[in-house]
Design a protein around this motif. Structure first.
Motif, PDB file in Angstrom:
ATOM      1  N   ASN A  46       5.603 -45.438 -11.347  1.00 51.87           N
ATOM      2  CA  ASN A  46       4.891 -45.897 -12.485  1.00 51.87           C
ATOM      3  C   ASN A  46       5.876 -46.792 -13.752  1.00 51.87           C
ATOM      4  O   ASN A  46       6.146 -46.192 -13.450  1.00 51.87           O
ATOM      5  N   GLY A  47       4.358 -47.436 -14.603  1.00 55.94           N
ATOM      6  CA  GLY A  47       5.436 -48.041 -15.203  1.00 55.94           C
ATOM      7  C   GLY A  47       4.664 -49.160 -15.767  1.00 55.94           C
ATOM      8  O   GLY A  47       3.761 -49.125 -15.463  1.00 55.94           O
ATOM      9  N   GLY A 104       3.669 -52.376 -18.377  1.00 54.38           N
ATOM     10  CA  GLY A 104       4.051 -53.981 -18.498  1.00 54.38           C
ATOM     11  C   GLY A 104       3.065 -55.023 -16.871  1.00 54.38           C
ATOM     12  O   GLY A 104       2.924 -53.963 -16.028  1.00 54.38           O
ATOM     13  N   CYS A 151       1.962 -46.693  -8.301  1.00 55.00           N
ATOM     14  CA  CYS A 151       1.132 -47.511  -9.521  1.00 55.00           C
ATOM     15  C   CYS A 151       2.343 -48.908  -9.797  1.00 55.00           C
ATOM     16  O   CYS A 151       1.882 -49.730  -8.483  1.00 55.00           O
ATOM     17  N   MET A 152       2.990 -48.921 -10.580  1.00 51.73           N
ATOM     18  CA  MET A 152       3.942 -49.968 -10.641  1.00 51.73           C
ATOM     19  C   MET A 152       4.538 -50.320  -9.670  1.00 51.73           C
ATOM     20  O   MET A 152       5.257 -51.383  -9.159  1.00 51.73           O
ATOM     21  N   GLN A 177       2.946 -52.040  -7.030  1.00 50.10           N
ATOM     22  CA  GLN A 177       2.584 -53.737  -7.270  1.00 50.10           C
ATOM     23  C   GLN A 177       3.612 -54.564  -6.700  1.00 50.10           C
ATOM     24  O   GLN A 177       4.524 -55.576  -6.596  1.00 50.10           O
ATOM     25  N   ASN A 233      -4.590 -45.545 -13.174  1.00 43.59           N
ATOM     26  CA  ASN A 233      -4.332 -46.420 -15.438  1.00 43.59           C
ATOM     27  C   ASN A 233      -3.090 -47.221 -15.081  1.00 43.59           C
ATOM     28  O   ASN A 233      -2.406 -47.987 -14.853  1.00 43.59           O
ATOM     29  N   HIS A 234      -4.025 -48.892 -14.593  1.00 44.27           N
ATOM     30  CA  HIS A 234      -3.469 -50.065 -14.094  1.00 44.27           C
ATOM     31  C   HIS A 234      -3.709 -51.027 -14.669  1.00 44.27           C
ATOM     32  O   HIS A 234      -5.722 -51.182 -14.523  1.00 44.27           O
ATOM     33  N   ASN A 235      -3.731 -52.305 -15.514  1.00 38.49           N
ATOM     34  CA  ASN A 235      -4.159 -53.406 -15.351  1.00 38.49           C
ATOM     35  C   ASN A 235      -3.960 -54.075 -14.430  1.00 38.49           C
ATOM     36  O   ASN A 235      -4.641 -55.799 -14.257  1.00 38.49           O
ATOM     37  N   TYR A 236      -3.555 -54.807 -13.407  1.00 38.87           N
ATOM     38  CA  TYR A 236      -3.430 -54.921 -12.348  1.00 38.87           C
ATOM     39  C   TYR A 236      -3.121 -54.750 -11.368  1.00 38.87           C
ATOM     40  O   TYR A 236      -2.888 -53.672 -11.040  1.00 38.87           O
TER      41      TYR A 236
HETATM   42  N1  LIG Z   1       0.140 -47.295 -13.583  1.00 41.98           N
HETATM   43  C1  LIG Z   1       1.868 -47.947 -13.701  1.00 41.98           C
HETATM   44  O1  LIG Z   1       2.175 -47.726 -13.098  1.00 41.98           O
HETATM   45  C2  LIG Z   1       0.529 -49.303 -14.448  1.00 41.98           C
HETATM   46  C3  LIG Z   1       1.080 -50.428 -13.562  1.00 41.98           C
HETATM   47  C4  LIG Z   1       1.156 -51.334 -14.400  1.00 41.98           C
HETATM   48  N2  LIG Z   1       1.743 -51.812 -15.531  1.00 41.98           N
HETATM   49  C5  LIG Z   1       0.074 -52.182 -14.644  1.00 41.98           C
HETATM   50  O2  LIG Z   1      -0.673 -52.149 -15.947  1.00 41.98           O
HETATM   51  O3  LIG Z   1      -0.782 -52.067 -13.841  1.00 41.98           O
END
Ligand SMILES: NC(=O)CC[C@H](N)C(=O)O
Length: 299
Positions: free
Chosen positions: A182-183, A185, A210-211, A214, A252-255
């Motif tokens: 995860n990460g 941005g 998560c990140m 993506q 918990n992610h926006n993308y």
């Molecule tokens: N939880 C995460 O790794 C977040 C992934 C990415 N930064 C997003 O907001 O979508």
């Protein structure tokens, strides 16, 4: 020499990252006394002990902010203590945040070995423990340490590496699998990580969270887009299409990932039908070929 991490921090039960990477703090009402039985220090002491130099804004109507975000979706915000600057000045500042690589600011700077599993009370089952040991390289994009604790509990020997760690070095370490964490941005702001994943898929089993999910999607030719509200909370229902069960997950992610051609969608978010997990095989006809898999939730 490699640093070792994990055990020294076990008493901080709720901390999930290497350090606190706080950039701003907005509070409705700041309490100077504490009452929770688990509380070990006040918020002020917590920030001071870690030299976290943010100016918290308090007495803010946070409910009003929530109501606005509910209408308009996620928005750019500016926190300032500058009374002399008008709202118009801030509105005119060009915002580049969507293209900024936030991962490199939170990733570790050199490889380190992770030590320490979960307390057994937090494990669902003992299957897989004390059997074979798997060597895992975990790319730290701001990794949630519970992921590392769980892997360690399932007999994995984990080396955590920085986000910029070259794929060629990972291949030399001959891991049994590679994890992309995860990460923070925008995944499109870190093309170098997509490049790393591209170099590894098909050679070593890879898993993204998560990140990492993506970025794996992008490495497999897909696109990511910013959602209006994002997925935030501990109760997102996800259908596992492989066994047709519903899993309640923390997200918990926006993308999010656009659905990908030629890639198996393994999980679907039941709130909006979005892709919540994917899998790809180097050669679908060959079941022994090397899997890449990812999920959009946080264990
Ligand atoms: N939880 C995460 O790794 C977040 C992934 C990415 N930064 C997003 O907001 O979508």
């Amino acid at each position: 020499m490699r640093e070792k991490r994990g055990q020294a921090r076990r008493e901080r039960d709720d901390e999930e990252s290497r350090q606190c990477f706080l950039a701003g703090l907005v509070i409705r009402s700041l309490s100077i006394s504490t009452s929770n039985w688990r509380c070990k220090e006040t918020l002020g002491d917590y920030l001071a002990e870690r030299n976290i130099n943010v100016s918290p804004l308090y007495d803010v109507d946070t409910r009003a902010i929530t109501r606005r975000l509910r209408e308009d979706g996620s928005l750019i915000g500016v926190l300032s203590t500058e009374n002399s600057k008008s709202e118009r000045t801030f509105r005119n500042v060009p915002y580049m945040g969507h293209c900024v690589d936030l991962i490199s600011g939170v990733s570790c700077k050199s490889p380190c070995e992770w030590l320490g599993g979960t307390a057994s009370a937090w494990d669902f089952e003992d299957n897989g423990r004390n059997k074979d040991t798997f060597n895992v390289v975990a790319y730290d994009f701001g990794i949630k340490q519970n992921i590392l604790r769980h892997l360690a509990s399932y007999s994995c020997k984990i080396t955590v590496v920085p986000s910029t760690w070259p794929a060629s070095e990972t291949l030399k370490m001959r891991p049994d699998g590679v994890l992309f964490s995860n990460g923070p941005g925008n995944p499109s702001a870190v093309p170098y990580s997509v490049g790393t994943i591209k170099e590894l898929i098909g050679k070593i089993p890879v898993f993204g969270i998560c990140m990492g999910h993506q970025l794996l999607g992008q490495a497999l030719g897909g696109k990511t887009f910013r959602m209006k509200f994002g997925h935030h909370g501990g109760n997102h229902p996800v259908r596992n299409l492989r066994n047709n069960s519903v899993e309640i997950s923390a997200q918990n992610h926006n993308y999010a990932e656009s659905l990908l051609e030629g890639v198996e969608v393994t999980h679907v978010n039941l709130n909006d039908g979005g892709c919540a997990g994917l899998a790809s095989f180097k050669n679908e006809a060959d079941v022994t070929s090397i899997p890449s898999q990812s999920i959009s939730r946080t264990p």
